[in-house]
Motif scaffolding. Structure first.
Motif, PDB file in Angstrom:
ATOM      1  N   MET A  52      -0.660  -7.192  -7.359  1.00  0.00           N
ATOM      2  CA  MET A  52       0.004  -7.597  -8.593  1.00  0.00           C
ATOM      3  C   MET A  52       0.235  -9.103  -8.617  1.00  0.00           C
TER       4      MET A  52
ATOM      5  N   TYR B 275      -5.106  -1.066  -8.750  1.00  0.00           N
ATOM      6  CA  TYR B 275      -5.018   0.047  -7.808  1.00  0.00           C
ATOM      7  C   TYR B 275      -6.396   0.191  -7.138  1.00  0.00           C
TER       8      TYR B 275
ATOM      9  N   SER C 292       3.765   6.825  -7.734  1.00  0.00           N
ATOM     10  CA  SER C 292       3.905   6.049  -8.980  1.00  0.00           C
ATOM     11  C   SER C 292       4.591   6.935 -10.029  1.00  0.00           C
TER      12      SER C 292
ATOM     13  N   TYR D  36      -3.483   4.120  -1.791  1.00  0.00           N
ATOM     14  CA  TYR D  36      -3.925   3.059  -2.685  1.00  0.00           C
ATOM     15  C   TYR D  36      -3.261   1.746  -2.316  1.00  0.00           C
TER      16      TYR D  36
ATOM     17  N   GLU E  65       0.848  -1.186   0.000  1.00  0.00           N
ATOM     18  CA  GLU E  65       0.000   0.000   0.000  1.00  0.00           C
ATOM     19  C   GLU E  65       0.878   1.228   0.000  1.00  0.00           C
TER      20      GLU E  65
ATOM     21  N   ASN F 263      -1.989  -1.718  -3.847  1.00  0.00           N
ATOM     22  CA  ASN F 263      -1.541  -2.324  -5.100  1.00  0.00           C
ATOM     23  C   ASN F 263      -1.567  -3.839  -4.980  1.00  0.00           C
TER      24      ASN F 263
ATOM     25  N   GLU G   1      -1.774  -5.391 -12.633  1.00  0.00           N
ATOM     26  CA  GLU G   1      -1.829  -4.584 -11.402  1.00  0.00           C
ATOM     27  C   GLU G   1      -3.200  -3.972 -11.190  1.00  0.00           C
TER      28      GLU G   1
END
Length: 294
Positions: A249, A187, A167, A245, A157, A247, A185
């Motif tokens: 993945m 978000y 980012s 956010y 996060e 993340n 990915e």
């Protein structure tokens, strides 16, 4: 490219505020659910072909899995503290209950190896401050270079103080090479509200000549952006509104490595950080008292 942006409640059903499977995203590995439990609420989950991490966004809960109950102390909200978390493998049934009510993120990945259930206390979450100046942000590692041992799932996060960009420089991870790994990915955004109402932020994703993509989206709490390929960033926190956010993945490589390449037009920005200080508002979150197995 509106299909890459999911608004809060767009994929909800029952107790779920969000339910993104690989099939719904149109890819192979990454998924994310957000489960909301009312006070006294309970939900039974089956992971099936996916591995899963239980990550409280707010509130606390108890998770019963394989005849052991794990207490997740959680946190008041994502802007207050990091949290304890629990890894659950494929082919597992678990029951989540919350006496006081809770909202849980459930990142998932389609997995091939079945790893054991694992608890991680909040004090074990590695926190890193990246960038400098207006590109300063905080990254909390739940299942990246450290943290929980997963098969394919990567989870972190990011917290960005109001007015900053994260980012950034824009980067991509959509092919397998010595310097890059193919990773889908997700978000998931939360924006700290202001004194007059909800906050707002912005996110950018764009493609390459061979794989075009063009997205600039306004995001608010509960919104999701899917990144199937291309350069992504910046995520922009509007002045006055802190940005969070999550993340999620996953990809086909078995080495579970996060490798990315910057957009060559913007990678020079990294060199400017040497002469700037990290934003003094960071770190924004620290551990709270942890729970654990009971």
């Amino acid at each position: 490219m509106s299909g890459l942006v999911l608004r809060a409640g767009d994929t909800a059903g029952g107790a779920y505020a969000l339910d993104v499977t690989p099939e719904r995203a149109g890819w192979r590995f990454s998924g994310l659910k957000v489960l909301r439990l009312e006070p006294g609420g309970s939900e039974t989950l089956r992971t099936g072909p996916d591995e899963m991490v239980l990550l409280p966004l707010s509130g606390s809960c108890a998770v019963e899995v394989e005849d052991i109950t794990y207490e997740l102390a959680g946190r008041p909200d994502v802007f207050t503290a990091v949290t304890d978390s629990l890894y659950v493998p494929t082919g597992t049934t678990l029951t989540v209950t919350s006496a006081g009510g809770a909202t849980l993120a459930l990142p998932t990945a389609r997995a091939t190896r079945r790893r054991p259930v694992a608890y991680q206390g909040a004090d074990g979450v590695r926190t890193e401050l990246r960038g400098a100046g207006q590109a300063s942000r905080q990254v909390n590692d739940y299942a990246m270079a450290g943290g929980l041992g997963t098969d394919r799932l990567l989870v972190c996060e990011v917290l960005t103080p109001g007015g900053n960009w994260s980012s950034y420089p824009p980067h991509k991870h959509d092919e397998h090479s010595e310097v890059e790994r193919e990773l889908e990915e997700i978000y998931y955004f939360a924006v700290r509200p202001g004194p007059s109402g909800p906050g707002v932020a912005y996110h950018r994703t764009y493609g390459t000549a061979g794989r075009p993509l063009d997205l600039l989206a306004e995001v608010r709490t509960g919104d999701v952006v899917l990144v199937p390929h291309g350069y992504h960033g910046p995520s922009m926190a509007a002045p006055g509104y802190d940005l969070y956010y999550l993340n999620v993945m996953a990809g086909p490589a078995e080495d579970r490595t996060w490798l990315m390449t910057d957009d060559p037009a913007h990678t020079w920005v990294r060199g400017t950080w040497e002469s700037q200080d990290v934003d003094p508002r960071l770190p924004m979150t620290r551990p709270v008292e942890q729970g654990g197995p009971t």
